[in-house]
Enzyme design. Sequence first.
Site, PDB file in Angstrom:
ATOM      1  N   GLY A 128      51.237 -16.570  44.388  1.00 17.57           N
ATOM      2  CA  GLY A 128      51.409 -17.754  43.247  1.00 17.57           C
ATOM      3  C   GLY A 128      49.974 -16.704  42.236  1.00 17.57           C
ATOM      4  O   GLY A 128      48.831 -17.473  42.229  1.00 17.57           O
ATOM      5  N   SER A 130      51.033 -15.437  38.572  1.00 18.27           N
ATOM      6  CA  SER A 130      51.084 -16.522  37.266  1.00 18.27           C
ATOM      7  C   SER A 130      50.944 -17.601  36.908  1.00 18.27           C
ATOM      8  O   SER A 130      51.440 -18.232  37.997  1.00 18.27           O
ATOM      9  CB  SER A 130      52.483 -15.933  36.891  1.00 18.27           C
ATOM     10  OG  SER A 130      52.170 -14.095  36.592  1.00 18.27           O
ATOM     11  N   GLU A 245      51.275  -1.172  46.963  1.00 19.64           N
ATOM     12  CA  GLU A 245      52.752  -0.781  46.888  1.00 19.64           C
ATOM     13  C   GLU A 245      52.571  -0.264  45.875  1.00 19.64           C
ATOM     14  O   GLU A 245      54.346   0.796  45.252  1.00 19.64           O
ATOM     15  CB  GLU A 245      53.468  -2.764  47.316  1.00 19.64           C
ATOM     16  CG  GLU A 245      54.588  -2.870  47.623  1.00 19.64           C
ATOM     17  CD  GLU A 245      55.148  -3.350  46.616  1.00 19.64           C
ATOM     18  OE1 GLU A 245      55.307  -4.105  45.624  1.00 19.64           O
ATOM     19  OE2 GLU A 245      56.440  -3.733  46.893  1.00 19.64           O
TER      20      GLU A 245
HETATM   21  C1  FAD Z   1      61.066 -10.699  37.357  1.00 19.27           C
HETATM   22  C2  FAD Z   1      59.690 -10.987  37.578  1.00 19.27           C
HETATM   23  C3  FAD Z   1      59.550 -11.784  38.805  1.00 19.27           C
HETATM   24  C4  FAD Z   1      57.734 -12.085  38.953  1.00 19.27           C
HETATM   25  N1  FAD Z   1      57.474 -13.012  40.093  1.00 19.27           N
HETATM   26  C5  FAD Z   1      56.338 -12.951  39.467  1.00 19.27           C
HETATM   27  C6  FAD Z   1      55.273 -13.768  41.042  1.00 19.27           C
HETATM   28  O1  FAD Z   1      56.901 -13.271  41.824  1.00 19.27           O
HETATM   29  N2  FAD Z   1      54.869 -13.979  41.337  1.00 19.27           N
HETATM   30  C7  FAD Z   1      53.760 -13.788  39.912  1.00 19.27           C
HETATM   31  O2  FAD Z   1      52.203 -14.947  40.376  1.00 19.27           O
HETATM   32  N3  FAD Z   1      54.160 -13.288  38.843  1.00 19.27           N
HETATM   33  C8  FAD Z   1      55.907 -13.023  38.821  1.00 19.27           C
HETATM   34  N4  FAD Z   1      56.130 -12.593  37.749  1.00 19.27           N
HETATM   35  C9  FAD Z   1      55.426 -13.037  36.329  1.00 19.27           C
HETATM   36  C10 FAD Z   1      54.424 -11.942  35.233  1.00 19.27           C
HETATM   37  O3  FAD Z   1      53.773 -10.998  36.635  1.00 19.27           O
HETATM   38  C11 FAD Z   1      54.778 -12.509  34.153  1.00 19.27           C
HETATM   39  O4  FAD Z   1      55.043 -11.982  33.514  1.00 19.27           O
HETATM   40  C12 FAD Z   1      54.165 -10.961  33.699  1.00 19.27           C
HETATM   41  O5  FAD Z   1      52.582 -10.265  33.895  1.00 19.27           O
HETATM   42  C13 FAD Z   1      53.296 -11.010  32.179  1.00 19.27           C
HETATM   43  O6  FAD Z   1      52.679 -12.165  31.943  1.00 19.27           O
HETATM   44  P1  FAD Z   1      53.189 -13.513  31.087  1.00 19.27           P
HETATM   45  O7  FAD Z   1      54.698 -13.471  31.163  1.00 19.27           O
HETATM   46  O8  FAD Z   1      52.696 -14.898  31.173  1.00 19.27           O
HETATM   47  O9  FAD Z   1      53.765 -12.975  29.309  1.00 19.27           O
HETATM   48  P2  FAD Z   1      52.554 -12.219  28.224  1.00 19.27           P
HETATM   49  O10 FAD Z   1      51.273 -12.345  28.841  1.00 19.27           O
HETATM   50  O11 FAD Z   1      52.492 -14.223  27.903  1.00 19.27           O
HETATM   51  O12 FAD Z   1      52.468 -11.972  27.265  1.00 19.27           O
HETATM   52  C14 FAD Z   1      53.621 -12.298  26.026  1.00 19.27           C
HETATM   53  C15 FAD Z   1      53.926 -10.808  25.334  1.00 19.27           C
HETATM   54  O13 FAD Z   1      52.771 -10.290  24.697  1.00 19.27           O
HETATM   55  C16 FAD Z   1      51.840  -9.332  24.487  1.00 19.27           C
HETATM   56  N5  FAD Z   1      51.024  -9.040  25.160  1.00 19.27           N
HETATM   57  C17 FAD Z   1      50.107 -10.044  26.010  1.00 19.27           C
HETATM   58  N6  FAD Z   1      49.029  -9.717  25.858  1.00 19.27           N
HETATM   59  C18 FAD Z   1      48.575  -8.018  24.978  1.00 19.27           C
HETATM   60  C19 FAD Z   1      48.027  -7.224  24.776  1.00 19.27           C
HETATM   61  N7  FAD Z   1      46.702  -7.161  25.073  1.00 19.27           N
HETATM   62  N8  FAD Z   1      47.921  -6.958  24.023  1.00 19.27           N
HETATM   63  C20 FAD Z   1      49.526  -6.107  23.219  1.00 19.27           C
HETATM   64  N9  FAD Z   1      50.548  -6.869  24.625  1.00 19.27           N
HETATM   65  C21 FAD Z   1      50.200  -7.829  24.669  1.00 19.27           C
HETATM   66  C22 FAD Z   1      53.282  -8.678  26.310  1.00 19.27           C
HETATM   67  O14 FAD Z   1      53.313  -7.359  25.930  1.00 19.27           O
HETATM   68  C23 FAD Z   1      54.193  -9.558  25.788  1.00 19.27           C
HETATM   69  O15 FAD Z   1      55.283  -8.776  25.150  1.00 19.27           O
HETATM   70  C24 FAD Z   1      56.762 -12.249  37.764  1.00 19.27           C
HETATM   71  C25 FAD Z   1      57.505 -11.275  35.921  1.00 19.27           C
HETATM   72  C26 FAD Z   1      59.599 -11.094  36.401  1.00 19.27           C
HETATM   73  C27 FAD Z   1      59.834 -10.156  35.118  1.00 19.27           C
END
Ligand code: FAD
Length: 391
Positions: A128, A130, A245
């Site tokens: 947990g 994100s 990992e």
């Molecule tokens: C298959 C999968 C499994 C996952 N499993 C887990 C889990 O088990 N537990 C968990 O906690 N999370 C999990 N996640 C979440 C994952 O860690 C986040 O989706 C990821 O870190 C991106 O965050 P966000 O989705 O909030 O996107 P955001 O951070 O909101 O980003 C949106 C867009 O903005 C861009 N962006 C953001 N900041 C910047 C910057 N500084 N410079 C340039 N571009 C930027 C990003 O690249 C993206 O294109 C999972 C995600 C996926 C896809």
Amino acid sequence: MQAFENLDDEAFRRLVRDWLAEELVQVSDRFPAPVSPHDMVFRRAWEDHLCAAGWSGLTWPRAYGGKALPIARMVIYLEEYARSGAPQGVNVIGHGILGPTLLHFGSEAQKQRFLPELLANREVWCQGYSEPGAGSDLAALRTRAVLKGDHYEVTGQKIWTSYAHIANWCFLLARTDPSAPKHKGISFLLVDMKTSGITVRPIRQMNGEQEFNEVFFDAVKVPVENRVGDENAGWAIAMAAASFERATYFIPRLVRMEEEFRDLLAVARARRPGVGVALDDPAIRERFAQSYLDVHVLKLFACRMLETMEGTPGPEGSYLKLFWSESHQRLLELAMDVLGPAARLGPQDPEAVDRRHWQRDYLWSCAETILAGTSEIQRNIIAERVVGLPR
Ligand SMILES: Cc1cc2nc3c(=O)[nH]c(=O)nc-3n(C[C@H](O)[C@H](O)[C@H](O)COP(=O)(O)OP(=O)(O)OC[C@H]3O[C@@H](n4cnc5c(N)ncnc54)[C@H](O)[C@@H]3O)c2cc1C
């Protein structure tokens, strides 16, 4: 299973290969055919079987039930595992992240309580981290943990929590000092998913599967002894956990990508004329050549990473993550173009192209440039920490 500690590399490889081939058939036979490698019940049954036979904690110390194998043996195991076509388990986060984190940072009581259950696969874990307002900028997380005597009271929301709907436990990051700079006021907590105040809401993915969830915490009581490390020291633990990992994460993915490449070539060669794009199209041939090169470049990256992994993990992991996720997407886009419209059909459709689930893999690959740090974030890391560009 035969004891494998005294075998040489080749004998160990054969043992792993033979064991997986035989046992996979046995476990698959318990399910109605054809069993999907993505079926959660099958995945759990297979993982339970692996753990019962001792294929867990391979590199962990013996004192905690591990086999203390060197990393080279782990690589052999992962290569053979990927080649066998065996499904991924459902407790990958527990075995891959939580276990090594407890080994490094857990108290003795936490190791004794949680590691045996994990090795036996009796407790499934989710992560947990994100939140709706904290993904790439994870330190912006707002879930609060307020100390109340012998327990914390956790309130907030997590999202994209893989496997939360089947998990027994969750390790999470929560803010314990809102007045501290954002990376400094966070703690790492182990939360029993049965505790009152937790609501799990599934999120359906575009491939029809459901691995993700939203998780809501409403004044959830977490005993103080379930905090890993010191209060407000959770950020460093989470960063180290992410690196555990990294070195071996890509091995099965690279092996599978190489196999997918070969399969795609074979399927494309066997296609009826007029279906999909012809293999003698020069643009298609060039894309096949590019994918072939991608696989080789990835192998070289992985070898370099394994050679240097004894030291502190550096930003090199970002190259591998970026290159693997983007080249894998290119390969699956090529599959869609070469195999024609039937490749876009789902595995349940009788017209779908073979049981390798091309459509499912193509859709899933979209997540690969997001999970574990998006491509943009990997490029930022490379730009700032490798190339030395200004922030
Ligand atoms: C298959 C999968 C499994 C996952 N499993 C887990 C889990 O088990 N537990 C968990 O906690 N999370 C999990 N996640 C979440 C994952 O860690 C986040 O989706 C990821 O870190 C991106 O965050 P966000 O989705 O909030 O996107 P955001 O951070 O909101 O980003 C949106 C867009 O903005 C861009 N962006 C953001 N900041 C910047 C910057 N500084 N410079 C340039 N571009 C930027 C990003 O690249 C993206 O294109 C999972 C995600 C996926 C896809």
